[in-house]
Design a protein around this motif. Sequence first.
Motif, PDB file in Angstrom:
ATOM      1  N   GLU A 287       0.768  -1.336  -0.253  1.00 24.24           N
ATOM      2  CA  GLU A 287       0.392  -0.166   0.192  1.00 24.24           C
ATOM      3  C   GLU A 287       0.990   0.991  -0.425  1.00 24.24           C
ATOM      4  O   GLU A 287       0.184   2.240   0.228  1.00 24.24           O
ATOM      5  N   LYS A 288       2.496   1.102  -0.107  1.00 23.91           N
ATOM      6  CA  LYS A 288       2.827   2.242   0.282  1.00 23.91           C
ATOM      7  C   LYS A 288       3.057   3.122  -1.612  1.00 23.91           C
ATOM      8  O   LYS A 288       4.375   3.666  -1.396  1.00 23.91           O
TER       9      LYS A 288
ATOM     10  N   GLU B  69      -4.654   2.425  -5.586  1.00 25.44           N
ATOM     11  CA  GLU B  69      -5.188   1.963  -4.547  1.00 25.44           C
ATOM     12  C   GLU B  69      -5.300   0.426  -4.442  1.00 25.44           C
ATOM     13  O   GLU B  69      -5.440   0.425  -6.133  1.00 25.44           O
TER      14      GLU B  69
ATOM     15  N   GLY C   6      -4.399  -2.294  10.508  1.00 25.03           N
ATOM     16  CA  GLY C   6      -4.602  -1.682   9.955  1.00 25.03           C
ATOM     17  C   GLY C   6      -4.029  -1.389   8.868  1.00 25.03           C
ATOM     18  O   GLY C   6      -4.104  -0.088   8.042  1.00 25.03           O
ATOM     19  N   SER C   7      -4.145  -1.893   7.682  1.00 25.65           N
ATOM     20  CA  SER C   7      -3.376  -2.078   6.079  1.00 25.65           C
ATOM     21  C   SER C   7      -4.669  -1.262   5.565  1.00 25.65           C
ATOM     22  O   SER C   7      -6.078  -1.374   5.730  1.00 25.65           O
ATOM     23  N   ARG C   8      -4.147  -0.226   4.458  1.00 26.16           N
ATOM     24  CA  ARG C   8      -5.124   0.318   3.337  1.00 26.16           C
ATOM     25  C   ARG C   8      -5.066  -0.271   2.607  1.00 26.16           C
ATOM     26  O   ARG C   8      -6.383   0.418   1.598  1.00 26.16           O
TER      27      ARG C   8
ATOM     28  N   GLY D  80      -7.881  -2.085  -0.085  1.00 21.03           N
ATOM     29  CA  GLY D  80      -9.098  -2.842   0.106  1.00 21.03           C
ATOM     30  C   GLY D  80      -9.749  -4.021  -0.342  1.00 21.03           C
ATOM     31  O   GLY D  80      -8.543  -5.350  -0.522  1.00 21.03           O
TER      32      GLY D  80
ATOM     33  N   THR E 152     -15.229  -2.911   0.064  1.00 27.75           N
ATOM     34  CA  THR E 152     -15.391  -1.903  -0.477  1.00 27.75           C
ATOM     35  C   THR E 152     -16.074  -1.381  -1.722  1.00 27.75           C
ATOM     36  O   THR E 152     -16.621  -1.147  -2.587  1.00 27.75           O
TER      37      THR E 152
END
Length: 254
Positions: free
Chosen positions: A36-37, A41, A60-62, A64, A93
């Motif tokens: 995610e870095k 997305e 807590g990773s972003r 999805g 999502t």
Amino acid sequence: MNVKLRKPLIAGNWKMYKTAREAAELVAALIERGAEKHGAEVVIAPPFTLIAPVLAAMGGSRIGLAAQNCHFEKQGAFTGEVSAEQVREAGCTYCIVGHSERRQLFGETSEIVGKKAKALLSEAVHPIVCVGETLAERESGSTLKVVIAQLDAALVSFGASDIAKVVVAYEPVWAIGTGRTASPKDAQDVHAVIRARLLQMFPTTADTVRVLYGGSVKPDNAKALLAERDIDGALVGGASLDAGSFISIIEATG
Ligand code: PGA
């Protein structure tokens, strides 16, 4: 230089692969290697039963979460099906609809795809609407006709504000799981027509819609595909099952 108007989206479709342990290991590896870095997305679509273990492994990773399918009815006696509300509640999502495997193996029509996409929007889940031609259709010169007909049928009841929440994935059926990819130019040609059609249907909002390419996207072809003007990301099957290859594809967006 090709400056992307839209944030690239890289989605991994795990299909019917992985156990809970393997899924947790893959997520841990993706996070450790900085999935995610990058500028993209990143979304993964595990089978339904792995959504909870994947969510737990995400911390807590972003990254999805997407489902691979849903039913269009709100609830009811539909044994084996999962509703859009249940997909949302599980933590997704995004949700893939109209994948060619569902169209070919489970009789999903573009009309059903449209109803599923609509049901997802009512739950604020972004549908990833898949379209794509078979080899016979490509060879008979009807690629654009088929793809546009699928798009029109799926989006027929959509309004301008709905479309801004949709992702489209162009996946030539003959390229899925076969190791054969559309050349960047062939893919771009279809993407340009999809983009033009979206703009024609929804002139005020279609600009934000991302159109992903899918079908044997691998680390060695991702960069050239993603460099094309109207390719806004990738829907990745086989190569998303391995952290190293999925990360290489994510890196190819930068
Ligand atoms: P593949 O699958 O990358 O293994 O060809 C793509 C897809 O089915 O979405």
